[in-house]
Write a protein that holds these residues in place. Sequence first.
Motif, PDB file in Angstrom:
ATOM      1  N   ALA A  89       0.829  -1.207   0.000  1.00 34.26           N
ATOM      2  CA  ALA A  89       0.000   0.000   0.000  1.00 34.26           C
ATOM      3  C   ALA A  89       0.862   1.254   0.000  1.00 34.26           C
ATOM      4  CB  ALA A  89      -0.938  -0.008   1.205  1.00 34.26           C
ATOM      5  N   PHE A  90       1.975   1.221   0.731  1.00 35.03           N
ATOM      6  CA  PHE A  90       2.869   2.373   0.757  1.00 35.03           C
ATOM      7  C   PHE A  90       3.394   2.661  -0.643  1.00 35.03           C
ATOM      8  CE2 PHE A  90       7.065   4.286   0.985  1.00 35.03           C
ATOM      9  CZ  PHE A  90       6.848   5.355   1.830  1.00 35.03           C
ATOM     10  N   ALA A  91       3.816   1.615  -1.358  1.00 37.99           N
ATOM     11  CA  ALA A  91       4.331   1.807  -2.714  1.00 37.99           C
ATOM     12  C   ALA A  91       3.241   2.341  -3.641  1.00 37.99           C
ATOM     13  CB  ALA A  91       4.902   0.500  -3.244  1.00 37.99           C
ATOM     14  N   ARG A  92       2.042   1.781  -3.559  1.00 37.26           N
ATOM     15  CA  ARG A  92       0.955   2.227  -4.437  1.00 37.26           C
ATOM     16  C   ARG A  92       0.601   3.688  -4.191  1.00 37.26           C
ATOM     17  NH1 ARG A  92      -1.760  -2.972  -2.644  1.00 37.26           N
ATOM     18  NH2 ARG A  92      -1.121  -4.539  -4.201  1.00 37.26           N
ATOM     19  N   ALA A  93       0.629   4.102  -2.917  1.00 42.43           N
ATOM     20  CA  ALA A  93       0.285   5.487  -2.591  1.00 42.43           C
ATOM     21  C   ALA A  93       1.275   6.479  -3.181  1.00 42.43           C
ATOM     22  CB  ALA A  93       0.211   5.661  -1.070  1.00 42.43           C
ATOM     23  N   ARG A  94       2.428   5.990  -3.601  1.00 40.71           N
ATOM     24  CA  ARG A  94       3.443   6.847  -4.197  1.00 40.71           C
ATOM     25  C   ARG A  94       3.577   6.638  -5.699  1.00 40.71           C
ATOM     26  NH1 ARG A  94       3.103   6.448   0.542  1.00 40.71           N
ATOM     27  NH2 ARG A  94       3.761   8.100   1.962  1.00 40.71           N
ATOM     28  N   GLY A  95       2.536   6.099  -6.307  1.00 44.59           N
ATOM     29  CA  GLY A  95       2.480   5.996  -7.749  1.00 44.59           C
ATOM     30  C   GLY A  95       3.072   4.735  -8.342  1.00 44.59           C
ATOM     31  N   PHE A  96       3.526   3.809  -7.510  1.00 49.37           N
ATOM     32  CA  PHE A  96       4.084   2.558  -8.006  1.00 49.37           C
ATOM     33  C   PHE A  96       2.991   1.486  -8.052  1.00 49.37           C
ATOM     34  CE2 PHE A  96       7.669   4.881  -6.300  1.00 49.37           C
ATOM     35  CZ  PHE A  96       8.661   4.667  -7.250  1.00 49.37           C
ATOM     36  N   ARG A  97       3.263   0.425  -8.776  1.00 50.29           N
ATOM     37  CA  ARG A  97       2.410  -0.760  -8.751  1.00 50.29           C
ATOM     38  C   ARG A  97       3.018  -1.752  -7.756  1.00 50.29           C
ATOM     39  NH1 ARG A  97      -0.002  -0.567 -13.997  1.00 50.29           N
ATOM     40  NH2 ARG A  97      -0.743   1.591 -14.133  1.00 50.29           N
ATOM     41  N   ALA A  98       2.185  -2.651  -7.252  1.00 49.59           N
ATOM     42  CA  ALA A  98       2.673  -3.660  -6.316  1.00 49.59           C
ATOM     43  C   ALA A  98       1.888  -4.948  -6.492  1.00 49.59           C
ATOM     44  CB  ALA A  98       2.549  -3.165  -4.879  1.00 49.59           C
ATOM     45  N   HIS A  99       2.588  -6.052  -6.410  1.00 52.42           N
ATOM     46  CA  HIS A  99       1.945  -7.367  -6.403  1.00 52.42           C
ATOM     47  C   HIS A  99       2.375  -8.075  -5.130  1.00 52.42           C
ATOM     48  CE1 HIS A  99       0.306 -11.192  -7.906  1.00 52.42           C
ATOM     49  NE2 HIS A  99       1.376 -11.749  -7.366  1.00 52.42           N
ATOM     50  N   LEU A 100       1.397  -8.475  -4.329  1.00 54.51           N
ATOM     51  CA  LEU A 100       1.630  -9.236  -3.106  1.00 54.51           C
ATOM     52  C   LEU A 100       1.145 -10.651  -3.354  1.00 54.51           C
ATOM     53  CD1 LEU A 100       2.080  -9.804  -0.084  1.00 54.51           C
ATOM     54  CD2 LEU A 100      -0.062  -8.615   0.387  1.00 54.51           C
ATOM     55  N   GLY A 101       2.044 -11.615  -3.251  1.00 57.70           N
ATOM     56  CA  GLY A 101       1.679 -12.998  -3.546  1.00 57.70           C
ATOM     57  C   GLY A 101       2.137 -13.959  -2.478  1.00 57.70           C
ATOM     58  N   THR A 102       1.763 -15.207  -2.660  1.00 57.32           N
ATOM     59  CA  THR A 102       2.102 -16.252  -1.700  1.00 57.32           C
ATOM     60  C   THR A 102       2.454 -17.529  -2.446  1.00 57.32           C
ATOM     61  OG1 THR A 102       1.351 -17.338   0.327  1.00 57.32           O
ATOM     62  CG2 THR A 102      -0.261 -17.093  -1.432  1.00 57.32           C
ATOM     63  N   ALA A 103       2.998 -18.499  -1.714  1.00 50.65           N
ATOM     64  CA  ALA A 103       3.424 -19.775  -2.297  1.00 50.65           C
ATOM     65  C   ALA A 103       4.385 -19.544  -3.452  1.00 50.65           C
ATOM     66  CB  ALA A 103       2.222 -20.614  -2.740  1.00 50.65           C
ATOM     67  N   GLY A 104       5.292 -18.593  -3.259  1.00 57.53           N
ATOM     68  CA  GLY A 104       6.287 -18.327  -4.287  1.00 57.53           C
ATOM     69  C   GLY A 104       7.254 -19.489  -4.442  1.00 57.53           C
ATOM     70  N   SER A 105       7.988 -19.477  -5.544  1.00 58.67           N
ATOM     71  CA  SER A 105       8.917 -20.563  -5.848  1.00 58.67           C
ATOM     72  C   SER A 105      10.254 -19.989  -6.298  1.00 58.67           C
ATOM     73  CB  SER A 105       8.351 -21.441  -6.960  1.00 58.67           C
ATOM     74  OG  SER A 105       8.318 -20.715  -8.184  1.00 58.67           O
ATOM     75  N   ARG A 106      11.244 -20.858  -6.328  1.00 54.87           N
ATOM     76  CA  ARG A 106      12.558 -20.456  -6.812  1.00 54.87           C
ATOM     77  C   ARG A 106      12.471 -19.968  -8.258  1.00 54.87           C
ATOM     78  NH1 ARG A 106      17.336 -24.838  -6.493  1.00 54.87           N
ATOM     79  NH2 ARG A 106      16.367 -25.009  -4.422  1.00 54.87           N
ATOM     80  N   THR A 107      11.693 -20.672  -9.080  1.00 52.39           N
ATOM     81  CA  THR A 107      11.558 -20.288 -10.487  1.00 52.39           C
ATOM     82  C   THR A 107      10.933 -18.914 -10.618  1.00 52.39           C
ATOM     83  OG1 THR A 107      11.380 -22.597 -11.170  1.00 52.39           O
ATOM     84  CG2 THR A 107      10.531 -20.945 -12.691  1.00 52.39           C
TER      85      THR A 107
END
Length: 350
Positions: A89-107
């Motif tokens: 949310a902090f990044a978005r409030a400053r004009g950036f995009r953000a993706h928050l995810g889970t179950a990430g992998s090495r690939t």
Amino acid sequence: MRVMLFRLSLSLLTGLLLGAAAPAQGAALPAQASVGTVRHEYQRLNNCGPVTVGMALNRWGSTLTQYDIAPKLKSGAGDVNVSPDELAAFARARGFRAHLGTAGSRTLLKALLAAGVPVIVETWFITPDSGGMGHYRLLTGYDDRAGHFTALDSYLGRLTVPYAKLEGWWRSFGGTYVVVYPPAREAQVRSALGWRAEPGREKAWALEQALADVRVRPDPLAWLNLGHATLAVGDARGAARAFDRAERAAPMRALDPTRPDRAAGGWAWRTLWYSFGPLEAYTRIGRYADVLRLTGAVLRDVPAHEEALYWRGRALAGLGRAEAARAAYREALRLRPGFEAARQALTRLG
């Protein structure tokens, strides 16, 4: 462990897992990659979140430091947690995009890094004096020949971390990751994310991975991750059963070397400083006494914990103790004036 334990209907589970099936790999990734120069910053007390998001934004030219960011995200040095959604949310409030995810992998990490995008990972961290705790790290590159990631750590400096070690640290938070980037990089980031750019598919994938993990090694982390993944697809009762199993499991002492005698349950004693799935699941199914018990333990150690105060307020409201709930919400808002969930809950009470 049988899937029916969590009472997900067969049709729902089948639909989720079919939708989560990972696509075939696209173009081969390079054997090594680096996002380029990113400024490193050492943290002040409990500032790993503000420092790490600041370092991630520095990749895109931002000059913000923890001294600019921490006052926006924290109530003070006693605030021990900044959640991944707050970083996004902090990044978005400053004009950036953000993706928050889970179950990430090495690939996935390698695909993002090869696209020039640093990745914030939420990990477990053990210090000799303070024991186990949550800690953010910023990944900035990888090298298949050496078998490691490069990372900026606000506590330790610039690191190389073997792939398996990073994945062990990451497991404590179910592979949670955050990428922040300028709008001009949207196409590249979506290409690197692939099907994960669709939140529903990523949640379903996380559930599949959590079910597989709990079959292989049913330790507290596996049950916690299953609880969070089950809650994310809308099954609060199934999630509560998984969280119950996590709390009843034998503690993982290697992750919790300074665990106090008063700590109960299988999860590490600081777990609920950072992860609130058990509090949400128990609140949603009316197990308010458990929420009061767990939030009381958090607040005994960290009185300025606004998330614990919020969930305590929810439990008190559920029990009809409106004035006590209002007091909890007001204290949460005093600590974090922009805490919208607490503000809305207070408004609902009148």
